[in-house]
Motif scaffolding. Structure first.
Motif, PDB file in Angstrom:
ATOM      1  N   SER A   8       0.851  -1.199   0.000  1.00 10.46           N
ATOM      2  CA  SER A   8       0.000   0.000   0.000  1.00 10.46           C
ATOM      3  C   SER A   8       0.878   1.237   0.000  1.00 10.46           C
ATOM      4  CB  SER A   8      -0.875  -0.003   1.245  1.00 10.46           C
ATOM      5  OG  SER A   8      -1.185   1.317   1.605  1.00 10.46           O
ATOM      6  N   PRO A   9       0.562   2.201  -0.824  1.00 13.49           N
ATOM      7  CA  PRO A   9       1.411   3.381  -0.885  1.00 13.49           C
ATOM      8  C   PRO A   9       1.258   4.298   0.322  1.00 13.49           C
ATOM      9  CG  PRO A   9      -0.443   3.597  -2.389  1.00 13.49           C
ATOM     10  CD  PRO A   9      -0.542   2.235  -1.766  1.00 13.49           C
ATOM     11  N   SER A  10       0.241   4.087   1.089  1.00  8.87           N
ATOM     12  CA  SER A  10       0.046   4.980   2.226  1.00  8.87           C
ATOM     13  C   SER A  10       1.162   4.798   3.239  1.00  8.87           C
ATOM     14  CB  SER A  10      -1.289   4.675   2.897  1.00  8.87           C
ATOM     15  OG  SER A  10      -1.375   5.404   4.088  1.00  8.87           O
ATOM     16  N   PRO A  11       1.889   5.865   3.590  1.00 10.12           N
ATOM     17  CA  PRO A  11       3.051   5.713   4.440  1.00 10.12           C
ATOM     18  C   PRO A  11       2.692   5.415   5.894  1.00 10.12           C
ATOM     19  CG  PRO A  11       2.736   8.013   3.855  1.00 10.12           C
ATOM     20  CD  PRO A  11       1.672   7.244   3.166  1.00 10.12           C
ATOM     21  N   THR A  12       1.542   5.826   6.313  1.00  9.53           N
ATOM     22  CA  THR A  12       1.185   5.562   7.698  1.00  9.53           C
ATOM     23  C   THR A  12      -0.305   5.757   7.873  1.00  9.53           C
ATOM     24  OG1 THR A  12       1.417   6.287   9.966  1.00  9.53           O
ATOM     25  CG2 THR A  12       1.695   7.953   8.291  1.00  9.53           C
ATOM     26  N   LYS A  13      -0.824   5.114   8.902  1.00 11.70           N
ATOM     27  CA  LYS A  13      -2.246   5.326   9.177  1.00 11.70           C
ATOM     28  C   LYS A  13      -2.454   6.490  10.150  1.00 11.70           C
ATOM     29  CE  LYS A  13      -2.208   1.237   7.367  1.00 11.70           C
ATOM     30  NZ  LYS A  13      -0.932   0.528   7.191  1.00 11.70           N
ATOM     31  N   ASN A  14      -1.374   6.846  10.824  1.00 13.08           N
ATOM     32  CA  ASN A  14      -1.509   7.911  11.830  1.00 13.08           C
ATOM     33  C   ASN A  14      -1.651   9.271  11.168  1.00 13.08           C
ATOM     34  OD1 ASN A  14      -0.935   5.790  13.504  1.00 13.08           O
ATOM     35  ND2 ASN A  14       1.239   6.308  13.649  1.00 13.08           N
ATOM     36  N   ALA A  15      -2.130  10.193  11.955  1.00  9.19           N
ATOM     37  CA  ALA A  15      -2.195  11.558  11.452  1.00  9.19           C
ATOM     38  C   ALA A  15      -0.774  12.071  11.295  1.00  9.19           C
ATOM     39  CB  ALA A  15      -2.968  12.433  12.429  1.00  9.19           C
ATOM     40  N   PRO A  16      -0.541  12.860  10.262  1.00  9.68           N
ATOM     41  CA  PRO A  16       0.816  13.371  10.066  1.00  9.68           C
ATOM     42  C   PRO A  16       1.210  14.346  11.157  1.00  9.68           C
ATOM     43  CG  PRO A  16      -0.704  14.380   8.518  1.00  9.68           C
ATOM     44  CD  PRO A  16      -1.460  13.312   9.234  1.00  9.68           C
TER      45      PRO A  16
ATOM     46  N   GLY B 131      16.328   4.148 -11.113  1.00  6.76           N
ATOM     47  CA  GLY B 131      15.019   3.923 -10.505  1.00  6.76           C
ATOM     48  C   GLY B 131      15.116   3.509  -9.041  1.00  6.76           C
ATOM     49  N   MET B 132      16.063   2.609  -8.738  1.00  6.47           N
ATOM     50  CA  MET B 132      16.232   2.185  -7.344  1.00  6.47           C
ATOM     51  C   MET B 132      16.744   3.342  -6.499  1.00  6.47           C
ATOM     52  SD  MET B 132      17.627  -1.711  -7.323  1.00  6.47           S
ATOM     53  CE  MET B 132      18.864  -1.604  -8.608  1.00  6.47           C
ATOM     54  N   GLY B 133      17.619   4.167  -7.095  1.00  5.10           N
ATOM     55  CA  GLY B 133      18.111   5.348  -6.396  1.00  5.10           C
ATOM     56  C   GLY B 133      16.957   6.279  -6.037  1.00  5.10           C
ATOM     57  N   GLN B 134      16.015   6.455  -6.979  1.00  7.20           N
ATOM     58  CA  GLN B 134      14.849   7.305  -6.727  1.00  7.20           C
ATOM     59  C   GLN B 134      14.018   6.730  -5.581  1.00  7.20           C
ATOM     60  OE1 GLN B 134      15.217  10.132  -7.999  1.00  7.20           O
ATOM     61  NE2 GLN B 134      14.002  10.381  -9.810  1.00  7.20           N
ATOM     62  N   ARG B 135      13.844   5.415  -5.594  1.00 11.47           N
ATOM     63  CA  ARG B 135      13.060   4.793  -4.523  1.00 11.47           C
ATOM     64  C   ARG B 135      13.729   4.990  -3.166  1.00 11.47           C
ATOM     65  NH1 ARG B 135       9.194   0.746  -6.241  1.00 11.47           N
ATOM     66  NH2 ARG B 135       9.059   0.809  -8.508  1.00 11.47           N
ATOM     67  N   LEU B 136      15.071   4.883  -3.147  1.00  8.64           N
ATOM     68  CA  LEU B 136      15.786   5.117  -1.893  1.00  8.64           C
ATOM     69  C   LEU B 136      15.601   6.567  -1.445  1.00  8.64           C
ATOM     70  CD1 LEU B 136      17.667   4.331   0.380  1.00  8.64           C
ATOM     71  CD2 LEU B 136      19.617   4.697  -1.134  1.00  8.64           C
ATOM     72  N   GLY B 137      15.672   7.488  -2.410  1.00 10.13           N
ATOM     73  CA  GLY B 137      15.470   8.895  -2.076  1.00 10.13           C
ATOM     74  C   GLY B 137      14.084   9.138  -1.490  1.00 10.13           C
ATOM     75  N   ILE B 138      13.090   8.464  -2.050  1.00  7.94           N
ATOM     76  CA  ILE B 138      11.724   8.612  -1.535  1.00  7.94           C
ATOM     77  C   ILE B 138      11.623   7.974  -0.152  1.00  7.94           C
ATOM     78  CG2 ILE B 138       9.313   7.958  -1.913  1.00  7.94           C
ATOM     79  CD1 ILE B 138       9.906   8.224  -4.952  1.00  7.94           C
ATOM     80  N   ALA B 139      12.328   6.847   0.044  1.00  7.59           N
ATOM     81  CA  ALA B 139      12.336   6.200   1.361  1.00  7.59           C
ATOM     82  C   ALA B 139      12.889   7.159   2.415  1.00  7.59           C
ATOM     83  CB  ALA B 139      13.171   4.924   1.316  1.00  7.59           C
ATOM     84  N   VAL B 140      13.976   7.865   2.071  1.00  5.96           N
ATOM     85  CA  VAL B 140      14.551   8.838   3.009  1.00  5.96           C
ATOM     86  C   VAL B 140      13.545   9.950   3.292  1.00  5.96           C
ATOM     87  CG1 VAL B 140      16.364  10.560   3.350  1.00  5.96           C
ATOM     88  CG2 VAL B 140      16.928   8.367   2.306  1.00  5.96           C
ATOM     89  N   ALA B 141      12.848  10.395   2.226  1.00  4.92           N
ATOM     90  CA  ALA B 141      11.891  11.487   2.397  1.00  4.92           C
ATOM     91  C   ALA B 141      10.764  11.093   3.349  1.00  4.92           C
ATOM     92  CB  ALA B 141      11.320  11.893   1.039  1.00  4.92           C
ATOM     93  N   LEU B 142      10.378   9.816   3.336  1.00  2.07           N
ATOM     94  CA  LEU B 142       9.250   9.382   4.164  1.00  2.07           C
ATOM     95  C   LEU B 142       9.674   8.963   5.572  1.00  2.07           C
ATOM     96  CD1 LEU B 142       7.290   7.272   1.522  1.00  2.07           C
ATOM     97  CD2 LEU B 142       6.874   9.638   2.231  1.00  2.07           C
ATOM     98  N   LEU B 143      10.994   8.873   5.785  1.00  6.76           N
ATOM     99  CA  LEU B 143      11.537   8.336   7.031  1.00  6.76           C
ATOM    100  C   LEU B 143      10.905   8.959   8.280  1.00  6.76           C
ATOM    101  CD1 LEU B 143      13.685   6.217   7.667  1.00  6.76           C
ATOM    102  CD2 LEU B 143      15.401   8.010   7.543  1.00  6.76           C
ATOM    103  N   GLY B 144      10.811  10.278   8.303  1.00  2.00           N
ATOM    104  CA  GLY B 144      10.325  10.971   9.491  1.00  2.00           C
ATOM    105  C   GLY B 144       8.810  11.134   9.513  1.00  2.00           C
ATOM    106  N   ASP B 145       8.099  10.457   8.616  1.00  2.00           N
ATOM    107  CA  ASP B 145       6.645  10.574   8.524  1.00  2.00           C
ATOM    108  C   ASP B 145       6.249  12.051   8.500  1.00  2.00           C
ATOM    109  OD1 ASP B 145       4.019   9.871   8.406  1.00  2.00           O
ATOM    110  OD2 ASP B 145       3.814   9.427  10.535  1.00  2.00           O
ATOM    111  N   PRO B 146       6.824  12.814   7.561  1.00  2.66           N
ATOM    112  CA  PRO B 146       6.738  14.277   7.624  1.00  2.66           C
ATOM    113  C   PRO B 146       5.393  14.826   7.167  1.00  2.66           C
ATOM    114  CG  PRO B 146       7.907  13.639   5.662  1.00  2.66           C
ATOM    115  CD  PRO B 146       7.566  12.371   6.366  1.00  2.66           C
TER     116      PRO B 146
END
Lengths: 293, 321
Positions: A8-16, B131-146
């Motif tokens: 699932s592309p959703s990164p989390t279920k929690n509120a951001p 492509g894998m590099g882009q995915r890693l970059g996106i993984a870093v971006a999502l790391l902090g649940d920003p």
């Protein structure tokens, strides 16, 4: 790749939003830098080889002192050496633990330059600066980690060198105790010297942002500059005086067992080299803060 | 929420970003569109505190990026997929990034799973495809649940499946109430993903509006007409800003007149009209019109081609799958 992305592309279920209690602290940045040092294989290999090279050099030195002492004892010392006055092997032997410094400082300088310059070369620096946008904590943490590694490498090498050298020196009654004056300090300062070499070299790597340039400049400062000043020493009286205050020269005095007359004492040497390290570090911090990455 | 005020970046005599002001709001995908060299990346780098602005300022959630105590929890950014030490594994890279904020390893594993990097996470990044590099970059971006996510050309080098995944990701993040700021030089990509568009050319903002408005604002009414005597219809319509093209003997396209006036004219002149279709300009065309004067590197075709032949119009309603 396509097979792995059915999640699932959703990164989390929690509120951001930021989580409580998490944020940048210096100890966390230190931990991050420690992870970086230990997760690149070539860095780990360089650290291990530095210990091996330093211990190896010390063993060679111990063997050399033992040979010399033997030659003196059985009167077989070559005439030309005798004319020079060979000095006392018993005094020289005390420097065995720190004798790996001559190459150790070169390897530690390379290590410290590589740690920061490789980030510039690979673009990793941008990730680092995004994660720690204050920048100063990131560079300080990296410097602390490099200095700590260098200190431990120096201390460990000198300690192991001491232990291995004793049986070799003992064959000619040259062995000595850790409690002998200046010996333990020299072993500890082997580490301190390398720590300061690491600080200076990492600052150079930061200022130059280039591995080759950083290593060459560090070698220039620690090896070439003293030679040049020595060659020029006949030109003016102040040149040899000034040469004593070069970082490498002063640092070597810090790691010495006994201070020669007219030379800097261990403490003075340490203070001079510490001042150099601080000056380089401040320059690197200012450049890091202002620069576009 | 990202707010830029008269943000400027000069490199010597060259002005890369010229006093731009814009706001990127939460809850929708904002596209940042412009030709190569327009200043998109420079603007994003200033947002993330990598480049110091020559003038103006930019804030995220009310303060400059560097002033946040936990910046990775505020903003996640993919600026450059190559911003990774090539000799470190993806897993260890993420671990080192996470450590600065005390983010647990469980979250590292989560983003690896999420971005589909599981199979290669323990391998050195140096061997990664773009492509894998882009995915890693996106993984870093999502790391902090920003709360805010900034992605610079995220679909570059991705396979079609990956492109679709990024589109869904961006839309889902916005649907969760996050601020999503996405750059591309491809209008078609924006048409599929973005709700709102900021168009930049030569360092200046040339449009900042909902996608629909950009299309409407740039397109003059264009109408396709099938009639038995086209010329009799065109003669009375001729005037300022009106142009026409006869595509087939009984098929014409009229620009600059709204459909009602055409119908009225047909009624008056007694011309039989059996098709009257308002055409919408494609986003691609609108973009071309917007940026034509602003392109840094203009290419010229080797052989003269008729512009009609290359104009393909897609109905905008169908832009989202």
């Amino acid at each position: 790749m396509s097979a792995h992305t059915t999640t699932s592309p959703s990164p989390t279920k929690n509120a951001p939003g930021p989580r409580a209690g998490s944020g940048i602290t210096f100890s966390r940045v230190l931990r991050s830098e420690w992870i970086k040092v230990t997760t690149v294989r070539s860095t780990v290999i360089l650290i291990a080889s530095t210990v091996l090279v330093m211990v190896g050099l010390a063993v060679l030195a111990a063997w050399g002192y033992a040979q010399l002492a033997q030659s003196i004892n059985d009167g077989s010392l070559p005439a030309d050496l005798q004319a020079q006055g060979p000095g006392s092997p018993a005094v020289d032997a005390l420097t065995t633990p720190s004798s790996g410094l001559i190459f150790g400082q070169l390897l530690i300088a390379s290590l410290a330059v590589v740690l920061i310059a490789s980030e510039w070369a690979t673009g990793m620096i941008r990730s680092t600066m995004v994660a720690v946008p204050g920048r100063t904590p990131a560079l300080l943490a990296k410097t602390v980690v490099a200095a700590a590694v260098a200190f431990l490498v120096g201390l460990l090498s000198a300690m192991v060198s001491y232990l291995i050298a004793q049986p070799i020196l003992g064959s000619q009654d040259l062995d000595f105790a850790l409690t002998e004056e200046g010996v333990l300090a020299s072993i500890i300062n082997t580490g301190t010297f390398l720590a300061l070499v690491a600080v200076i070299s990492m600052s150079l790597g930061t200022l130059l942002r280039n591995t080759a340039g950083g290593v060459v400049t560090a070698v220039g400062i620690f090896f070439v500059l003293p030679v040049i000043l020595q060659l020029l020493s006949g030109l003016a009286a102040w040149i040899p005086d000034a040469a004593r205050f070069l970082p490498g020269e002063a640092g070597n005095k810090m790691a010495a067992v006994t201070a020669a007359e007219d030379a800097l004492t261990q403490l003075q040497g340490g203070l001079v080299m510490g001042a150099w390290a601080l000056a380089f570090l401040v320059a690197a911090l200012i450049a890091t803060k202002k620069r576009d990455v | 929420m990202i707010e830029a005020q008269t943000l400027t970046k000069r490199y010597g005599a060259k002005t890369a970003v010229d006093s731009v002001s814009f706001t990127v709001r939460p809850g929708r995908v904002t596209g940042f569109l412009g030709p190569n060299g327009a200043g998109k990346s420079t603007t994003m780098r200033m947002i993330m505190g990598l480049d110091n602005p020559s003038g103006g300022q930019v804030t995220i959630n009310g303060r400059p990026y560097a002033k946040h105590k936990a910046p990775l929890h505020e903003v996640g950014a993919l600026l450059d997929a190559k911003a990774v030490h090539t000799k470190r594994s993806a897993y260890n890279h993420l671990r080192a990034m996470a450590a600065t904020h005390g983010i647990p390893n469980s979250r590292v594993n989560e983003v690896i799973e999420l971005t589909g990097l599981g199979a290669v996470a323990k391998k050195r990044v140096g061997g990664f495809s773009l492509g894998m590099g882009q995915r890693l970059g996106i993984a870093v971006a999502l790391l902090g649940d920003p709360q805010t996510v900034i992605l610079d050309e995220p679909v570059n080098g991705l396979d079609p499946e990956g492109v679709q995944w990024v589109r869904h990701l961006a839309r889902d993040l916005a649907a969760e109430g996050r601020t999503v700021f996405l750059s591309s030089h491809l209008m078609s990509e924006m048409a599929l993903t973005a709700d709102h568009l900021i168009v930049i050319g030569r360092g200046r903002i040339i449009a900042d509006a909902p996608i629909q408005d950009i299309i409407d604002g740039q397109s003059k009414a264009r109408v396709r007409v099938r009639a038995d005597r086209p010329q009799d219809l065109l003669n009375p319509l001729a005037g300022d800003g009106v142009s026409s093209q006869i595509l087939e003997p009984e098929l014409i396209e009229i620009t600059g007149v709204d459909p009602r006036r055409i119908a009225e004219t047909a009624q008056r002149t007694g011309v039989l009209v059996y098709e009257l279709t308002p055409l919408q300009l494609s986003l691609e065309d609108a973009y071309m019109q917007l940026t034509q004067a602003e392109v840094e590197y203009q290419s010229h075709s080797l052989s003269p081609t008729t512009p009609e032949a290359t104009q393909i119009t897609i109905p905008v309603e169908g832009r989202r799958p």
